[in-house]
Design an enzyme around this catalytic site. Structure first.
Site, short mmCIF file in Angstrom:
data_model
loop_
_atom_site.label_atom_id
_atom_site.label_comp_id
_atom_site.label_asym_id
_atom_site.label_seq_id
_atom_site.Cartn_x
_atom_site.Cartn_y
_atom_site.Cartn_z
N ARG A 16 -22.00 16.60 -0.45
CA ARG A 16 -22.43 15.96 0.80
C ARG A 16 -21.57 14.76 1.19
O ARG A 16 -21.64 14.27 2.30
CB ARG A 16 -23.92 15.55 0.68
N GLY A 140 -37.03 13.58 -4.68
CA GLY A 140 -38.13 14.26 -5.34
C GLY A 140 -39.40 13.42 -5.18
O GLY A 140 -39.34 12.19 -5.22
N ASN A 386 17.23 -12.27 -0.84
CA ASN A 386 17.05 -11.97 -2.27
C ASN A 386 17.50 -10.57 -2.66
O ASN A 386 17.54 -10.25 -3.84
CB ASN A 386 15.57 -12.15 -2.65
N ARG A 440 28.14 -23.33 8.77
CA ARG A 440 27.95 -22.64 10.05
C ARG A 440 29.21 -22.87 10.87
O ARG A 440 29.98 -23.80 10.60
CB ARG A 440 26.72 -23.20 10.78
#
Ligand code: UD1
Ligand code: CA
Length: 460
Positions: A16, A140, A386, A440
């Site tokens: 089920r 039950g 990395n 840079r």
């Protein structure tokens, strides 16, 4: 007190559930149902626990490990047949056996204990744990005689219309005298609506032999939910969630919206922690005093230090110190170790990195495979480069270094103590301590050049 044993029924597939995952392995707050059952049963102190496995037996065994013995039920012919598989292990052992279903994850050790006590005090051969259900459909039903004694249990599919009106249900948990149980099981047949050997039939068999049979009616129906489908699974999740949240609130944790806060069972939370809505705290996480979690934070297997704030962020398998400020929108990936008073701001990802005391990574950065000292300032947009596509390398940033915005630190590389990296640098070589590194292109300005371009475009 006689010797106590347990049988956990966990062999069914769980049709089920409509799932490839076997029913008892479906998690409730991150932990398979059958593991919840085992933990609670184990807590009352037993000689031996036997789990009946069938579908998914290898996975069930792996989850339960050393705590249980296992018996294979090769064919699932019903709950009575399942218990019969434990006969050779338990039949000759004098004492009481508690039988519990692997799909009732909410029953607590206190209830198991009360059932045992009731059974032993009454001197019964069998005692059923029953509950009054607002809607008993599917369970039950417990049928009693004119003297209010338990006579038998009838399954939903075998019940008459009058029997279906009975609201006292069988929770699927029982205590049995060992010998009486295995003798009675010999007489169980499969002559019923489902063609199965029902364990509950043992009750009527014992009763017919004039053996003493009783019921222990628990007032806590919400504990006794049997999970047969996903609707019940969600109910179990909800009940367990509120139970855990209530436990923490009673211990001095503020949970602003308990309906909307998900804390797994093994999480430890200290006093005066505040948890805002939408947060999930999982695994073996430990949250120390006065920390503030959320809104909307997901924390898995982390230690979060005192007075640390984790707002709108995700943290996994990491250690975060005291008075750290994380988020909003940070991602702390496995093996991060964040020192006290550090700050991790928005859109920052940290992975397998150590960050020292008071260091700051405030915006839009990736720090992975790195060793960062204390009082380091990592400017906006900094990236530890990395990975070369094959291997991962370490970036070391020593104490008091200042990394300018939009820098690439190409690992392996070391930025020395107290040094500066100019904004926009791509650092490929080590920077000595106290140095300024500029890496840079130089800027050149061409006066009037923009106007020239615009004029050219106009002429076309
Ligand atoms: C069972 C009870 C029902 C009770 C309910 C409580 C029976 C016949 N019925 O019904 O009275 O109200 O539980 O939740 O017992 N299992 C096996 N081997 C099998 C069949 C089942 O190991 O051959 C295991 C399942 O994995 C499950 C447990 O037994 O963990 C209960 O089986 P399930 O089919 O869910 O029984 P219910 O129909 O819920
Ligand atoms: Ca069931």
């Amino acid at each position: 007190m006689s010797k106590r044993y347990a049988i956990i029924l966990a062999a069914g597939q769980g049709t089920r559930m409509k799932s490839k995952l076997y029913k008892v392995l479906h998690p409730v707050l991150g932990k398979p149902m059958v593991e919840h059952v085992l933990e609670q049963v184990k807590a009352i102190g037993l000689e031996e626990i036997v789990t009946i496995v069938g579908f998914g037996s290898d996975q069930v065994k792996e989850h339960l490990g050393e705590e249980s013995k296992f018996v294979l039920q090769a064919e699932q012919l019903g709950t009575g047949h399942a218990v019969m598989q434990a006969e050779s292990l338990l039949k000759d052992k004098e004492g009481t056996t508690i039988v519990v279903c692997g799909d009732t994850p909410l029953i607590t050790k206190e209830t198991f204990q009360k059932l045992f006590d009731h059974h032993e005090k009454a001197g019964s051969k069998a005692t059923i744990l029953t509950a009054k259900a607002p809607n008993p459909t599917g369970y039950g039903r417990v049928i009693r005689n004119a003297q209010n004694e338990v006579e038998r249990i009838v399954e939903q599919k075998d019940a008459s219309p009058e029997e279906l009106l009975v609201d006292e249900i069988n929770t699927g948990t029982y205590c049995f005298d060992n010998q009486a149980l295995f003798e009675a099981l010999q007489e169980v047949s499969n002559d019923n609506a489902q063609g199965e050997y029902y364990l509950p039939d043992v009750i009527e068999i014992l009763k017919n032999k004039s053996e003493k049979v009783s019921a222990f009616l628990t007032p806590n129906f919400d504990e006794t939910l049997g999970v047969n489908d996903r609707v019940a699974l969600a109910q179990a999740e909800k009940t367990m969630k509120l139970r855990i949240n209530e436990y923490h609130m009673r211990n001095g944790v503020s949970i602003i919206d308990p309906d909307n806060t998900y804390i797994q069972p093994d999480v430890v939370i200290e006093q005066d922690v505040v948890i805002y809505p939408g947060s999930m705290i999982s695994g073996t996480s430990v949250i120390k005093e006065r920390a503030i979690i959320g809104p909307n934070s997901e924390i898995t297997n982390c230690e979060i230090g005192e007075e640390t704030i984790v707002k709108q962020s995700v943290a996994t398998n990491s250690k975060i110190g005291n008075r750290v400020n994380i988020g909003p929108f940070a991602h702390i990936r496995p093996e991060a170790n964040i020192g006290d008073e550090a700050k991790i701001g928005n859109f920052v990802e940290i992975k397998k990195a150590e960050l020292g005391h008071g260091s700051k990574v405030s915006h839009l950065s990736y720090i992975g495979d790195a060793q960062v000292g204390s009082n380091v300032n990592v400017g906006c947009g900094t990236i530890t480069v990395n990975y070369d596509g094959k291997n991962k390398y370490l970036t070391t940033i020593e104490d008091d270094a200042f990394i300018g915005c939009n820098s690439n630190l190409i690992a392996p590389v070391t930025i020395g103590k107290g040094s500066y990296v100019a904004a926009g640098s791509t650092i490929t070589k080590d920077v000595p301590s106290e140095a300024l590194s500029v890496a840079r292109a130089r800027q050149s300005n061409k006066e009037g050049y923009a106007t020239r371009i615009k004029n050219r475009q106009k002429d076309k």
